[in-house]
Design a protein around this motif. Structure first.
Motif, mmCIF file in Angstrom:
data_model
loop_
_atom_site.group_PDB
_atom_site.id
_atom_site.type_symbol
_atom_site.label_atom_id
_atom_site.label_comp_id
_atom_site.label_asym_id
_atom_site.label_seq_id
_atom_site.Cartn_x
_atom_site.Cartn_y
_atom_site.Cartn_z
ATOM 1 N N ARG A 101 0.829 -1.217 0.000
ATOM 2 C CA ARG A 101 0.000 0.000 0.000
ATOM 3 C C ARG A 101 0.859 1.260 0.000
ATOM 4 N N TYR A 102 2.106 1.106 0.453
ATOM 5 C CA TYR A 102 2.983 2.278 0.608
ATOM 6 C C TYR A 102 4.274 2.176 -0.213
ATOM 7 N N LEU A 103 4.676 0.951 -0.584
ATOM 8 C CA LEU A 103 5.930 0.756 -1.295
ATOM 9 C C LEU A 103 5.702 -0.064 -2.566
ATOM 10 N N VAL A 104 6.584 0.121 -3.544
ATOM 11 C CA VAL A 104 6.515 -0.644 -4.784
ATOM 12 C C VAL A 104 7.383 -1.896 -4.643
ATOM 13 N N ASN A 105 6.747 -3.051 -4.793
ATOM 14 C CA ASN A 105 7.438 -4.337 -4.704
ATOM 15 C C ASN A 105 8.398 -4.427 -3.499
ATOM 16 N N PRO A 106 7.889 -4.289 -2.263
ATOM 17 C CA PRO A 106 8.766 -4.385 -1.083
ATOM 18 C C PRO A 106 9.319 -5.804 -0.920
ATOM 19 N N ILE A 107 10.595 -5.875 -0.541
ATOM 20 C CA ILE A 107 11.239 -7.169 -0.264
ATOM 21 C C ILE A 107 11.536 -7.228 1.232
ATOM 22 N N VAL A 108 10.888 -8.158 1.926
ATOM 23 C CA VAL A 108 10.998 -8.248 3.386
ATOM 24 C C VAL A 108 11.794 -9.492 3.763
ATOM 25 N N SER A 109 12.714 -9.324 4.715
ATOM 26 C CA SER A 109 13.476 -10.451 5.265
ATOM 27 C C SER A 109 13.245 -10.522 6.771
ATOM 28 N N ILE A 110 12.947 -11.706 7.268
ATOM 29 C CA ILE A 110 12.783 -11.921 8.717
ATOM 30 C C ILE A 110 13.870 -12.891 9.174
ATOM 31 N N ILE A 111 14.722 -12.410 10.076
ATOM 32 C CA ILE A 111 15.838 -13.210 10.578
ATOM 33 C C ILE A 111 15.561 -13.593 12.029
ATOM 34 N N PRO A 112 15.452 -14.892 12.338
ATOM 35 C CA PRO A 112 15.216 -15.309 13.735
ATOM 36 C C PRO A 112 16.398 -14.925 14.630
ATOM 37 N N VAL A 113 16.095 -14.374 15.795
ATOM 38 C CA VAL A 113 17.107 -14.081 16.810
ATOM 39 C C VAL A 113 17.018 -15.112 17.927
#
Length: 369
Positions: free
Chosen positions: A146-158
């Protein structure tokens, strides 16, 4: 002359007989003991059973006689195999979240809240509990579109904190703990600050009874031998912990007998020498109306590898059968119906056994023991 020859012959025969008798080894006490050990009743071959109890125990049916060492080894090896299922996010898990080329949106040390959500800039709370990490990344990315074009998200477990185990009994700090960093069985004791120690007759002693300690997972008692685990450091018994594992370390000082099932006062009672099944039932204030007295189970040994005897309490009370001699840490179970196999018995007794043990430990903590 003939008489002298006859007498001489008789003396010769007598001397020869005495000589031959002297050459025969006299029986030794240990020979009898060896014979007894080599010839136990059929049900006991291969087991170390107190000869004094064989006369009583041989008259009772055995429905479970322990596992073979190869079966135990195979089961333990299987418990070391990690499941290939993707990790499912839960409350308490901590992650670092990065958005490609959007450094202001990056978050470090974000913890999944009790309601299962993560708080994120622009999009607020996002429910991620119950999702895999890949599913959570796609969900956050879709909301950011809704706010970004083609966002790439990474989730790294801590840190994974949503999984927990419970350890009770003779450890310094019994309780429920989170499973972190792929914790294993031996880590559970370390996390609980080690085994309890106390003063007995002016000597510092360990209060834990490792022989009867066990791990329960779901409806199964796992074949982990705590003596092998703690005393010998056997890696085979150091299995990875899983969510909701229950570990119990009983006391070495309390010599008890448990009675569960259809009795008026189930619980644990102090063991007394020559204690019998009928006496244990008396301590429990008798049995209930719907009790099945013809199939009473006496569980002996560790829960991971027990011997289960079946006794007809009805015949015992009527004097038609010998009473069963119980031993320390025996569990007597009086069912309502016909007993099934060992797994069914275990599934039935474990909730009651845990309740009794937990209540006992809580009482000890309140008293400061």
């Amino acid at each position: 002359m003939l008489s002298i020859i006859k007498v001489s012959n008789y003396l010769l025969i007598l001397l020869l007989a005495i000589f031959l008798i002297g050459c025969v080894a006299s029986p030794k006490p240990e020979d009898t003991t060896l014979y007894v050990k080599k010839s136990p009743p059929k049900a006991y071959k291969g087991r170390n059973v107190d000869p004094a109890l064989q006369v009583l125990e041989k008259d009772f049916e055995i429905i479970h006689n322990g596992l073979h060492s190869n079966e135990i080894k195979k089961e333990l090896l299987e418990l070391h195999i990690k499941e290939k299922n993707e990790y499912v996010i839960g409350s308490g898990d901590m992650f670092n979240i990065f958005v490609y080329e959007e450094p202001e949106l990056n978050v470090k040390g974000s913890v999944v809240k009790v309601d299962g959500t993560l708080t994120f800039q622009l999009i607020g709370d996002v429910r991620v509990a119950g999702l895999t990490i890949n599913e959570a990344m796609r969900k956050i990315a879709n909301k950011l579109k809704r706010y970004l074009v083609n966002p790439i998200v990474s989730i790294i477990p801590v840190e994974f904190r949503s999984k927990s185990f419970t350890i009770l009994g003779k450890v310094s700090l019994p309780g429920t703990y989170q499973i972190t960093n792929n914790a294993k069985a031996i880590d559970s004791i370390a996390i609980a600050q080690g085994l309890s120690i106390g003063i007995f007759e002016d000597n510092t002693i360990e209060l834990a009874d490792l022989e009867h300690a066990f791990i329960r997972r779901g409806n199964r008692v796992l074949p982990v031998n705590f003596i092998e685990l703690v005393r010998k450091g056997n890696p085979l018994h150091n299995i990875p912990l899983k969510d909701k594992d229950y570990i119990y370390i009983p006391s070495a000082l309390n010599t008890e007998v448990y009675i569960l099932g259809e009795v008026n006062l189930p619980g644990h009672y102090g063991f007394k020498e020559n204690m019998t099944l009928s006496q244990v039932v008396t301590y429990a204030k008798g049995f209930k109306v719907n009790a099945n007295l013809q199939k009473v189970a006496i569980i002996r040994g560790t829960l991971t590898n027990p011997v289960v005897y079946i006794a007809n309490l009805e015949d015992i009370l009527e004097g038609k059968s010998k009473d069963f001699r119980v031993k320390p840490f025996d569990i007597v179970f009086i069912p309502t119906s016909t007993l099934g196999d060992w797994n069914n018995i275990l599934q039935t007794i474990m909730p009651s056994l845990e309740t009794i043990q937990s209540a006992y430990i809580t009482n000890q903590l309140l008293k400061g023991d």
